[in-house]
Write a protein that holds these residues in place. Sequence first.
Motif, mmCIF file in Angstrom:
data_model
loop_
_atom_site.group_PDB
_atom_site.id
_atom_site.type_symbol
_atom_site.label_atom_id
_atom_site.label_comp_id
_atom_site.label_asym_id
_atom_site.label_seq_id
_atom_site.Cartn_x
_atom_site.Cartn_y
_atom_site.Cartn_z
ATOM 1 N N VAL A 153 0.645 -1.236 -0.175
ATOM 2 C CA VAL A 153 -0.117 0.236 0.758
ATOM 3 C C VAL A 153 0.410 1.071 0.214
ATOM 4 O O VAL A 153 0.821 2.363 -0.987
ATOM 5 C CB VAL A 153 -0.759 0.327 0.894
ATOM 6 N N LYS A 154 2.250 1.313 1.205
ATOM 7 C CA LYS A 154 2.607 1.967 0.811
ATOM 8 C C LYS A 154 3.425 1.922 -0.252
ATOM 9 O O LYS A 154 4.062 3.817 -0.536
ATOM 10 C CB LYS A 154 3.737 2.472 1.919
ATOM 11 N N ASP A 179 -8.962 2.400 -2.694
ATOM 12 C CA ASP A 179 -9.424 1.752 -1.592
ATOM 13 C C ASP A 179 -8.379 0.190 -0.472
ATOM 14 O O ASP A 179 -7.978 -0.866 -0.777
ATOM 15 C CB ASP A 179 -10.391 1.288 -1.900
ATOM 16 N N VAL A 180 -8.286 0.270 0.336
ATOM 17 C CA VAL A 180 -7.902 -0.263 0.974
ATOM 18 C C VAL A 180 -9.078 -0.840 1.839
ATOM 19 O O VAL A 180 -9.470 -0.460 2.922
ATOM 20 C CB VAL A 180 -6.380 -0.118 2.196
ATOM 21 N N THR A 181 -9.079 -2.058 1.762
ATOM 22 C CA THR A 181 -11.063 -2.807 2.131
ATOM 23 C C THR A 181 -10.645 -3.445 3.158
ATOM 24 O O THR A 181 -11.528 -4.401 3.613
ATOM 25 C CB THR A 181 -11.447 -3.004 0.973
ATOM 26 N N THR A 182 -8.823 -4.223 2.872
ATOM 27 C CA THR A 182 -8.613 -5.266 4.024
ATOM 28 C C THR A 182 -7.540 -4.840 4.886
ATOM 29 O O THR A 182 -7.014 -3.643 5.436
ATOM 30 C CB THR A 182 -8.137 -6.252 2.928
ATOM 31 N N ASN A 183 -7.669 -5.681 6.476
ATOM 32 C CA ASN A 183 -7.266 -5.498 8.055
ATOM 33 C C ASN A 183 -6.077 -6.155 7.664
ATOM 34 O O ASN A 183 -5.588 -6.302 8.917
ATOM 35 C CB ASN A 183 -7.861 -6.069 8.672
ATOM 36 N N PHE A 229 -7.036 -3.286 -2.833
ATOM 37 C CA PHE A 229 -5.990 -3.978 -2.128
ATOM 38 C C PHE A 229 -6.929 -5.151 -1.845
ATOM 39 O O PHE A 229 -8.107 -4.854 -1.707
ATOM 40 C CB PHE A 229 -5.144 -3.707 -1.044
ATOM 41 N N VAL A 230 -6.025 -6.709 -2.270
ATOM 42 C CA VAL A 230 -7.542 -7.335 -1.923
ATOM 43 C C VAL A 230 -6.301 -8.325 -1.435
ATOM 44 O O VAL A 230 -5.383 -8.811 -2.353
ATOM 45 C CB VAL A 230 -7.913 -8.320 -2.864
ATOM 46 N N TYR A 231 -7.146 -9.118 -0.100
ATOM 47 C CA TYR A 231 -5.483 -10.212 0.613
ATOM 48 C C TYR A 231 -6.477 -11.852 0.261
ATOM 49 O O TYR A 231 -7.730 -11.780 0.454
ATOM 50 C CB TYR A 231 -6.156 -10.415 2.317
ATOM 51 N N VAL A 249 -3.475 -6.492 -6.415
ATOM 52 C CA VAL A 249 -3.635 -4.681 -6.661
ATOM 53 C C VAL A 249 -3.881 -4.886 -7.994
ATOM 54 O O VAL A 249 -3.480 -5.397 -8.944
ATOM 55 C CB VAL A 249 -1.682 -4.207 -6.700
ATOM 56 N N ASN A 250 -5.077 -4.366 -7.643
ATOM 57 C CA ASN A 250 -6.226 -4.336 -9.248
ATOM 58 C C ASN A 250 -6.349 -2.906 -8.959
ATOM 59 O O ASN A 250 -6.403 -1.931 -8.463
ATOM 60 C CB ASN A 250 -7.648 -4.348 -8.798
ATOM 61 N N ILE A 251 -5.703 -2.449 -10.689
ATOM 62 C CA ILE A 251 -4.883 -0.638 -11.022
ATOM 63 C C ILE A 251 -6.281 -1.020 -11.857
ATOM 64 O O ILE A 251 -6.164 -1.772 -13.078
ATOM 65 C CB ILE A 251 -3.393 -0.211 -11.263
#
Length: 519
Positions: free
Chosen positions: A360-361, A384-388, A435-437, A444-446
Amino acid sequence: MGTQGSVINRVVYTYPVAVLAVCIIFTIVVFMLNGWYVFFAYNKYSDAATIDITLHKNIGKIIHLDEILTMSARMGAVTGDPMWEKRYKIHEPKLDSIIKKTMELVPDSYESSVVAQTDTANIKLVEIEKRAFNYTNAGKLKEASAILFSNEYESQKKLYKEGMDKIIASINHRTDEELTTTKSQMIVLSVIGAFNTLFLSFTWIFILLLLKRALKQRSEAEAAIIKAKEEVETIVIERTHELREKSQQLEEFNRNLEKRVFEETEKRRLQEQMMIQQSKIAAMGEMIGAIAHQWRQPLNALGIMVQDIQDAYQFGELDDSYISKTVEESMHQIQYMSRTIDDFRNFYRSSKDKELFSVVKAVRNAISLHDAQLRHSNIDYRIDVTTNEDLEVNGYPNEFQQVVLNIISNARTAILEARTDGLLSNENGEILIDFVYNENKVIVNIMNNGKTIPEDIKNRIFEPYFTTKQTSEGTGIGLYMSKTIIEKNMDGMLYCTNTERGVQFTIELAAVLNKDILS
């Protein structure tokens, strides 16, 4: 007949093992068929016998339970003791259940009228017995005894007994028929088995005689082969000398081939180095443009401040407070420009070893370098960062940022082309990064809403020197180097797909779950 015999002899001589195998298989098939017929007949009889035995047992239980119900009803009518009604109610469901199971087992061949007659008589008997219990509970023992010893009750008992006797007789008749049929089948199977055994015996004798003759002929042929082998060995010695000379020529060819392979490999390595250098030069040109956009606003602000100093001097406003404020604002703009240079210098510093870094960074750092150009082109972007989950990978952070920067640059070009073609307005450009885990992977989807990639060239966009841009605008190596960095250097995946809104580039990398393994 003689022609057929000669054909059989040739077959046995040519394929003795195959002939023997066919005979064995044929014998096994015959015995298996006989066994299957016996097994089928036995199972058929066994199933019928099992059903008949079960029916006999059930009918015995029905008769026993019916007598219990009759006795309970009559004893209740005579004594008035409620215990007999309780006993009746305990055994009545058992009788209903065993009758139902018996009806399910009764074959279709049994007379349905007899079964119906027996079932009807049982229902009427139960109705009479329940009426008697009602009289008994009301204290009317005489009336209860009267209906239990009435002609109606006795006639229904008689019908019920006659029906059960007929069913038993039918079951016995059916068992006798099944036994007779099975015996007949076994006799027929025995006759067929004896015939098959006799036939197989003659067949085996005939085949063994043919095999004996074939083995004799084969031994004679083997003697001839030995003689021919000696002649062949002489020829082989001569040919060996020729092959030795050919082998020496082949070794010389292989030495030349290794030299050519080394030269081609070295040539390919130099080409890849040249492509990497071209990629860096192309990216450097884009970065210079990005720096120009990043510096435009602070330079304008510094120019305004310098002009304002002259105006302040002319109007007598140039005091210590004004100078301190101007210096502070000027230094803020200069520090911003300095940080921009540092960011770009860090971006171009190659990562020598793999290291743990935040995806992410890294994406935020990469897109910040393009922030001014995107805003200048009226293109909005959202992260968008939707995961912890802790989205960290082991790889080369600067090279990863270069990949993201290449994809963002292509997305910007696609949006501008869509505007030129009238597919988008100037305000609708958008880039979305999420971002998806998933299954120990960081994905990473762009996505962008620019022009889609034509299907006929979608599989070629990662090839070296392939570009849809004009020669002055693109070298065709950005996406090629991006795929090399992700898949070869970082063991991940990079691919693209067309969506309803535009194009999506996807980066998949293995997530680091246990950071201790890196220490």
